[in-house]
Motif scaffolding. Structure first.
Motif, PDB file in Angstrom:
ATOM      1  N   ALA A  32       0.830  -1.212   0.000  1.00  0.00           N
ATOM      2  CA  ALA A  32       0.000   0.000   0.000  1.00  0.00           C
ATOM      3  C   ALA A  32       0.863   1.261   0.000  1.00  0.00           C
ATOM      4  CB  ALA A  32      -0.934  -0.001   1.205  1.00  0.00           C
ATOM      5  N   ASN A  33       2.025   1.211   0.623  1.00  0.00           N
ATOM      6  CA  ASN A  33       2.920   2.371   0.639  1.00  0.00           C
ATOM      7  C   ASN A  33       3.477   2.693  -0.745  1.00  0.00           C
ATOM      8  OD1 ASN A  33       2.693   3.014   3.344  1.00  0.00           O
ATOM      9  ND2 ASN A  33       4.340   1.625   3.936  1.00  0.00           N
ATOM     10  N   PHE A  34       3.525   1.720  -1.640  1.00  0.00           N
ATOM     11  CA  PHE A  34       4.053   1.935  -2.983  1.00  0.00           C
ATOM     12  C   PHE A  34       2.978   2.247  -4.016  1.00  0.00           C
ATOM     13  CE2 PHE A  34       7.586  -0.740  -1.272  1.00  0.00           C
ATOM     14  CZ  PHE A  34       8.567   0.234  -1.351  1.00  0.00           C
ATOM     15  N   LEU A  35       1.709   2.254  -3.625  1.00  0.00           N
ATOM     16  CA  LEU A  35       0.640   2.533  -4.581  1.00  0.00           C
ATOM     17  C   LEU A  35       0.715   3.977  -5.060  1.00  0.00           C
ATOM     18  CD1 LEU A  35      -2.358   0.713  -2.869  1.00  0.00           C
ATOM     19  CD2 LEU A  35      -1.223   0.070  -4.999  1.00  0.00           C
ATOM     20  N   PRO A  36       0.453   4.215  -6.352  1.00  0.00           N
ATOM     21  CA  PRO A  36       0.482   5.582  -6.858  1.00  0.00           C
ATOM     22  C   PRO A  36      -0.713   6.396  -6.350  1.00  0.00           C
ATOM     23  CG  PRO A  36      -0.118   4.052  -8.592  1.00  0.00           C
ATOM     24  CD  PRO A  36       0.232   3.230  -7.397  1.00  0.00           C
ATOM     25  N   LEU A  37      -0.638   7.696  -6.563  1.00  0.00           N
ATOM     26  CA  LEU A  37      -1.671   8.613  -6.090  1.00  0.00           C
ATOM     27  C   LEU A  37      -3.044   8.266  -6.650  1.00  0.00           C
ATOM     28  CD1 LEU A  37      -2.352  11.114  -4.457  1.00  0.00           C
ATOM     29  CD2 LEU A  37      -1.742  12.492  -6.456  1.00  0.00           C
ATOM     30  N   LEU A  38      -3.094   7.763  -7.855  1.00  0.00           N
ATOM     31  CA  LEU A  38      -4.361   7.384  -8.474  1.00  0.00           C
ATOM     32  C   LEU A  38      -5.106   6.351  -7.631  1.00  0.00           C
ATOM     33  CD1 LEU A  38      -6.045   7.828 -11.061  1.00  0.00           C
ATOM     34  CD2 LEU A  38      -4.817   5.894 -12.049  1.00  0.00           C
ATOM     35  N   CYS A  39      -4.384   5.402  -7.060  1.00  0.00           N
ATOM     36  CA  CYS A  39      -4.992   4.387  -6.192  1.00  0.00           C
ATOM     37  C   CYS A  39      -5.363   4.980  -4.835  1.00  0.00           C
ATOM     38  CB  CYS A  39      -4.053   3.207  -6.006  1.00  0.00           C
ATOM     39  SG  CYS A  39      -3.821   2.243  -7.490  1.00  0.00           S
ATOM     40  N   GLN A  40      -4.551   5.889  -4.339  1.00  0.00           N
ATOM     41  CA  GLN A  40      -4.856   6.527  -3.064  1.00  0.00           C
ATOM     42  C   GLN A  40      -6.158   7.309  -3.172  1.00  0.00           C
ATOM     43  OE1 GLN A  40      -3.192   5.855  -0.372  1.00  0.00           O
ATOM     44  NE2 GLN A  40      -1.540   4.758  -1.380  1.00  0.00           N
ATOM     45  N   ARG A  41      -6.373   7.956  -4.320  1.00  0.00           N
ATOM     46  CA  ARG A  41      -7.625   8.695  -4.536  1.00  0.00           C
ATOM     47  C   ARG A  41      -8.814   7.760  -4.609  1.00  0.00           C
ATOM     48  NH1 ARG A  41      -5.428  12.597  -9.155  1.00  0.00           N
ATOM     49  NH2 ARG A  41      -4.394  14.125  -7.839  1.00  0.00           N
ATOM     50  N   ALA A  42      -8.601   6.535  -5.012  1.00  0.00           N
ATOM     51  CA  ALA A  42      -9.683   5.552  -5.100  1.00  0.00           C
ATOM     52  C   ALA A  42     -10.021   4.983  -3.732  1.00  0.00           C
ATOM     53  CB  ALA A  42      -9.306   4.429  -6.060  1.00  0.00           C
ATOM     54  N   GLY A  43      -9.446   5.519  -2.682  1.00  0.00           N
ATOM     55  CA  GLY A  43      -9.771   5.066  -1.337  1.00  0.00           C
ATOM     56  C   GLY A  43      -9.151   3.732  -0.982  1.00  0.00           C
ATOM     57  N   ALA A  44      -7.892   3.551  -1.292  1.00  0.00           N
ATOM     58  CA  ALA A  44      -7.214   2.297  -0.971  1.00  0.00           C
ATOM     59  C   ALA A  44      -7.111   2.142   0.547  1.00  0.00           C
ATOM     60  CB  ALA A  44      -5.826   2.268  -1.597  1.00  0.00           C
ATOM     61  N   LYS A  45      -7.572   0.996   1.046  1.00  0.00           N
ATOM     62  CA  LYS A  45      -7.541   0.702   2.482  1.00  0.00           C
ATOM     63  C   LYS A  45      -7.010  -0.713   2.683  1.00  0.00           C
ATOM     64  CE  LYS A  45     -11.873   3.143   3.212  1.00  0.00           C
ATOM     65  NZ  LYS A  45     -12.245   3.245   1.816  1.00  0.00           N
ATOM     66  N   VAL A  46      -6.248  -0.904   3.732  1.00  0.00           N
ATOM     67  CA  VAL A  46      -5.827  -2.249   4.111  1.00  0.00           C
ATOM     68  C   VAL A  46      -6.985  -2.868   4.891  1.00  0.00           C
ATOM     69  CG1 VAL A  46      -4.177  -3.608   5.436  1.00  0.00           C
ATOM     70  CG2 VAL A  46      -3.391  -1.609   4.166  1.00  0.00           C
ATOM     71  N   VAL A  47      -7.382  -4.080   4.485  1.00  0.00           N
ATOM     72  CA  VAL A  47      -8.541  -4.751   5.076  1.00  0.00           C
ATOM     73  C   VAL A  47      -8.112  -6.073   5.677  1.00  0.00           C
ATOM     74  CG1 VAL A  47     -10.801  -5.751   4.597  1.00  0.00           C
ATOM     75  CG2 VAL A  47     -10.091  -3.701   3.393  1.00  0.00           C
ATOM     76  N   HIS A  48      -8.531  -6.314   6.913  1.00  0.00           N
ATOM     77  CA  HIS A  48      -8.324  -7.589   7.593  1.00  0.00           C
ATOM     78  C   HIS A  48      -9.708  -8.210   7.763  1.00  0.00           C
ATOM     79  CE1 HIS A  48      -4.396  -5.906   8.474  1.00  0.00           C
ATOM     80  NE2 HIS A  48      -5.012  -4.857   8.977  1.00  0.00           N
TER      81      HIS A  48
END
Length: 123
Positions: A32-48
């Motif tokens: 998740a730390n390496f995801l580009p800004l485009l993915c961050q804008r898509a609401g990238a969340k770590v899910v357990h």
């Protein structure tokens, strides 16, 4: 942001306090730390998700949630489109892509982002 799903209850995991420290969770955070800004804008969340038995990164795309599931054991990374309602075949998820574990976290993040962008999942 991280969320935890257990017994149908969704909880926000506060950074570092209640966060699981398993190998899969650390691997998901690293990717998740390496995801580009485009993915961050898509609401990238770590899910357990203990109900569905996976740890992954969830993207809220314009056609519904997509999850990159972390591999268990010698398995593969799976990119899964979660359907809001079951389709005519009764499926609740559609596996779109698999990545072998030979790739480093930066490569998995890049391939995931490029796959979602090129297929129109991300704006």
């Amino acid at each position: 942001m991280e969320i935890q799903i257990s017994d149908g209850i969704v909880r926000r995991v506060r950074g570092g306090q209640n966060a699981p420290m398993t190998g899969l969770a650390i691997q998901a955070r690293t990717i998740a730390n390496f995801l580009p800004l485009l993915c961050q804008r898509a609401g990238a969340k770590v899910v357990h998700n203990t109900d569905a038995n996976y740890t992954g990164i969830r993207f809220d795309t314009k056609v519904g949630p997509v999850v990159l599931e972390m591999p268990v054991g010698d398995g593969v990374y799976r990119l899964v489109h979660e359907l809001i309602e079951p389709d005519e075949k009764g499926r609740t998820e559609v596996e779109m892509r698999r990545f072998p574990q030979i790739y480093k976290p930066r490569g998995v993040a890049h391939m995931t982002a490029e796959f979602l962008r090129s297929r129109g999942f991300l704006k």
